[in-house]
Every structure is written in structure tokens, then in C-alpha cells.
Design an enzyme around this catalytic site. Structure first.
Site, PDB file in Angstrom:
ATOM      1  N   THR A  90     -11.654 -39.384  19.741  1.00 54.32           N
ATOM      2  CA  THR A  90     -12.996 -39.429  19.835  1.00 54.32           C
ATOM      3  C   THR A  90     -13.871 -39.396  18.549  1.00 54.32           C
ATOM      4  O   THR A  90     -14.870 -39.837  18.686  1.00 54.32           O
ATOM      5  CB  THR A  90     -13.230 -37.864  20.479  1.00 54.32           C
ATOM      6  OG1 THR A  90     -12.507 -37.898  21.655  1.00 54.32           O
ATOM      7  CG2 THR A  90     -14.719 -37.451  20.795  1.00 54.32           C
ATOM      8  N   TYR A 147       0.609 -34.471  19.875  1.00 59.33           N
ATOM      9  CA  TYR A 147      -0.253 -35.157  21.183  1.00 59.33           C
ATOM     10  C   TYR A 147       0.126 -36.338  21.586  1.00 59.33           C
ATOM     11  O   TYR A 147       0.825 -37.356  20.859  1.00 59.33           O
ATOM     12  CB  TYR A 147      -1.590 -35.705  20.554  1.00 59.33           C
ATOM     13  CG  TYR A 147      -2.655 -36.330  21.018  1.00 59.33           C
ATOM     14  CD1 TYR A 147      -2.705 -36.175  22.298  1.00 59.33           C
ATOM     15  CD2 TYR A 147      -3.354 -37.445  20.401  1.00 59.33           C
ATOM     16  CE1 TYR A 147      -3.761 -36.867  23.158  1.00 59.33           C
ATOM     17  CE2 TYR A 147      -4.775 -37.566  20.677  1.00 59.33           C
ATOM     18  CZ  TYR A 147      -4.388 -38.114  22.917  1.00 59.33           C
ATOM     19  OH  TYR A 147      -5.460 -38.335  23.054  1.00 59.33           O
ATOM     20  N   LYS A 203      -0.728 -31.068  22.978  1.00 58.23           N
ATOM     21  CA  LYS A 203      -1.691 -32.061  24.161  1.00 58.23           C
ATOM     22  C   LYS A 203      -0.964 -33.232  25.054  1.00 58.23           C
ATOM     23  O   LYS A 203      -0.684 -33.883  24.641  1.00 58.23           O
ATOM     24  CB  LYS A 203      -3.154 -32.939  22.839  1.00 58.23           C
ATOM     25  CG  LYS A 203      -3.597 -33.193  23.768  1.00 58.23           C
ATOM     26  CD  LYS A 203      -4.905 -34.113  22.934  1.00 58.23           C
ATOM     27  CE  LYS A 203      -6.235 -34.535  23.786  1.00 58.23           C
ATOM     28  NZ  LYS A 203      -6.680 -35.047  22.795  1.00 58.23           N
ATOM     29  N   ILE A 228      -7.981 -29.845  25.813  1.00 56.66           N
ATOM     30  CA  ILE A 228      -9.101 -30.396  24.079  1.00 56.66           C
ATOM     31  C   ILE A 228      -9.499 -31.482  24.999  1.00 56.66           C
ATOM     32  O   ILE A 228      -9.049 -33.241  25.537  1.00 56.66           O
ATOM     33  CB  ILE A 228      -6.920 -31.295  24.189  1.00 56.66           C
ATOM     34  CG1 ILE A 228      -6.624 -29.666  23.362  1.00 56.66           C
ATOM     35  CG2 ILE A 228      -8.138 -32.032  22.228  1.00 56.66           C
ATOM     36  CD1 ILE A 228      -5.770 -30.316  22.653  1.00 56.66           C
TER      37      ILE A 228
END
Length: 365
Positions: free
Chosen positions: A108, A194, A222, A261
Site C-alpha cells: 500500500t 505476510y 498476516k 492489517i
């Protein structure tokens, strides 16, 4: 004369013995059983470049307790450099509305479009300005183990509280390679792994996480595969955050996830905090879903960048290859903001529909 002859004979005998030994050694080498590369791995003799003074600011349990972590957007000036004034305002708004952590330089935040110098600078800047108020989790992962180790050492050296690590993408490796990759970075400090197969092209199966879970530095995962995977990790006693905003309400309250998240919390941090802290709230969740669906109409962070520009929170500057959503979607966003209430979104300016010519697209910066 006899003594010289005896010395010569002894020398020749030694030479013949050495020759026979060499022949035998060569024979053994040619006929030796091949060993797998795993058995031939050279032990890592490098000590982690870490400081306990830095690490002791936050331990792994502190990271595990976080419920709302925002994958923060990185805004730009018209020439493509970081707009730190706008960035600071964004982080302050996250703190004011109850976010407990930020991912710096993630997908992001467009870490994939940053040089490592920019990346580590932004992590250090965030720690320096906000580290006492919010947990700073630096995305120092890479598909190169060497780069991941180096960046993670630097990230902890400038004070980040935890690292985010993805599995090697594009140049994918084996499951044993994944384990070796993560075990190379885990000694450096608190770590979130992740898993996002839609981006990496490779799932991190639970067997890999279970293998590296021995490390006291593994804060958790995540997870973007879905709630069944989250349920499995919770059964195994492994902390997990939802990586899917559209599933995070159920992940938290029905499957036991620690939290989320989030991308959406860049825009509505207060509402996302309520979703994670105030108990089951299917009504609020249903109200947020149109915004979440809009945000992910195109690959993240295209929607978020467009939305923050329309809210007047960041300049309408895009680092290519990202480009703004088309006009019809920009008009739709104005309606979504009005439906949810402008007061729930970050910033103070009225939401507006930007023209194509309002956006700046930068290829060199």
C-alpha cells in the site's frame, strides 16, 4: 654411499605411498554418495547486527497485542519525492483515531517503487516522529534473502519495532527454501510473516509457519488466504491478522484473529477501530463493504491513492505504473463518502471529483 641409497629408497617409498593414497582418495571422491544441498549448507557464522537497546523498546508480545494496523499510504510531491508533510498528517490522523500500528513501505505504501535508501529513511522518519505513539512495522522483506537481511538490520538499527516479511516472489523457492529464508531474518527482531499468494504466486503453507514458530521473534502472520486458514493458526496458538478488509470483521469475531492489517483504515480509521474493538457489528461491517469493494476494484493501492487525492489529503501524484481510477469510479467515490458521512473520513476538505488533467503521473523520480 649406502646411507644415500637408503634415504633415496625411503623417499621413493614415501612418494609411492602418497601416490597410492591420492589414487585411493580420487577413487573415493568419484564413488562418494551425493549429499543433498541441505546437508551441505554452510552454517551462518554472521552474528545478527542488532541492538538490544533498540529491540527492548518493543517485544514480540507487544506486537501480538495489536488489533488495528494501518498499511500507510506514501504521498508524493509533484516531482515524485516523498511529501513528508502530507505523510506526517496521515500518520497523525491514524494515531488520533486509534490505529495502534503502521506498516511503512508495504504494498500500500509502494515500497516496491522505492529505493532502499528511501525505504529505510521513511522507516527512520516514522520512528523518529511517531515511534512513541504508534508501533512502526517496516516492510523490509525481499525476494532476495541477502537484501531482506540487510534491509532488516538497517530497519531495526533506525528503530523500527517490528519487520514485515513476504515470501520470495517471482523467483519462487521450495518449502525448505522458504524456511531457510525466514530463519535468516527472524533472529533480528519481532517479525510478521505476510502471506498473499495473489501477489507472490506462492502460498506459504501452515507447515512452514509451524516450522519457524519456534522463534521467540515470530509475532504472527498476516494472512490473505481466508478465514479457514486463520482458524487453523488460532488452533495452533499462532497469532494471525486478517489481510483482507472485506473479511476482517468475521476473522476477528468468528475465527479469533488478533485484528486486521488494513488498507481501508487509511480513509476511515475510526470506523475500522470500532470494527476491531467494539464487538460483533454486522451492520457497520455491511456499511463499510461498498467502500472496501470500491477500493479493490483495481489492484491496491490504485483506489486508495485516488480516494486520498479526492479527499484533498494528498496531492494527486502517482508514481507509475499506478494510474488513477477512471472518471466513473471517481464519481462513485463521492457518493460513497456522502453515504458513510464525510465526518468519518480523514481530512477536512470537501470530497471532489478530480479531472484527468488534475493528476500527475511520474515515471522518473
Amino acid at each position: 654411499m649406502l646411507a644415500v641409497y637408503q634415504q633415496f629408497s625411503a623417499f621413493r617409498s614415501l612418494k609411492e605411498a602418497a601416490s597410492q593414497f591420492q589414487h585411493l582418495d580420487n577413487h573415493k571422491r568419484r564413488n562418494a554418495k551425493w549429499r543433498s544441498p541441505r546437508a551441505a549448507i554452510i552454517p551462518n557464522f554472521h552474528l545478527p547486527m542488532r541492538s538490544y537497546e533498540v529491540k527492548n523498546r518493543t517485544n514480540t508480545e507487544d506486537i501480538k497485542s495489536l488489533r488495528l494496523i494501518t498499511a500507510i499510504k506514501t504521498p508524493y510531491l509533484p516531482d515524485g519525492r516523498f511529501d513528508l508533510e502530507a505523510y506526517d498528517a496521515l500518520v497523525n490522523m491514524q494515531i488520533e483515531h486509534g490505529a495502534e500500528g503502521v506498516i511503512v513501505g508495504g504494498t500500500t505504501g509502494e515500497g516496491q517503487l522505492m529505493s532502499w535508501d528511501e525505504h529505510i529513511m521513511l522507516i527512520g522518519h516514522t520512528v523518529n516522529c511517531f515511534g512513541a505513539s504508534i508501533k512502526v512495522i517496516g516492510n523490509t522483506g525481499s525476494n532476495s534473502t541477502r537484501e531482506a537481511m540487510h534491509a532488516t538490520e538497517q530497519g531495526f538499527a533506525v528503530g523500527m519495532h517490528a519487520a514485515l516479511h513476504i515470501n520470495p516472489y517471482y523467483g519462487k523457492t521450495s518449502l525448505e527454501g522458504l524456511i531457510s529464508h525466514f530463519e535468516s531474518v527472524l533472529p533480528m527482531g519481532p517479525t510478521i510473516i505476510y502471506n498473499v499468494p495473489s501477489r507472490t504466486g506462492q502460498d506459504i503453507p501452515p507447515s512452514v509457519i509451524q516450522t519457524v514458530a519456534w522463534s521467540p521473534n515470530l509475532a504472527g502472520v498476516k494472512e490473505c488466504v481466508g478465514n479457514d486458514r486463520i482458524d487453523q493458526y488460532m488452533s495452533d496458538g499462532i497469532t494471525v491478522w486478517s489481510g483482507n478488509d472485506d473479511q476482517c470483521h468475521d476473522s476477528r469475531w468468528d475465527y479469533g484473529a488478533a485484528g486486521v492489517i488494513s488498507v481501508t483504515s487509511n480513509l476511515v480509521p475510526g470506523l475500522m477501530r470500532d470494527l476491531m474493538f467494539q464487538g460483533k457489528n454486522p451492520l457497520l461491517n455491511s456499511k463499510l463493504l461498498p467502500l472496501i469493494d470500491w477500493l479493490f476494484h483495481e489492484p491496491n493501492p490504485i483506489g486508495l491513492n485516488t480516494a486520498l487525492a479526492q479527499l484533498g489529503v494528498v496531492r494527486p501524484v502517482f508514481r507509475l505504473p499506478y494510474v488513477p481510477l477512471p472518471l466513473a469510479k471517481r464519481v462513485e467515490f463521492v457518493s460513497i463518502v456522502k453515504e458513510l458521512g464525510r465526518e468519518n473520513f480523514v481530512g477536512e476538505k470537501d470530497v471532489q471529483v478530480l479531472d484527468d488533467n488534475d493528476f500527475i503521473l511520474i515515471g522518473r523520480y
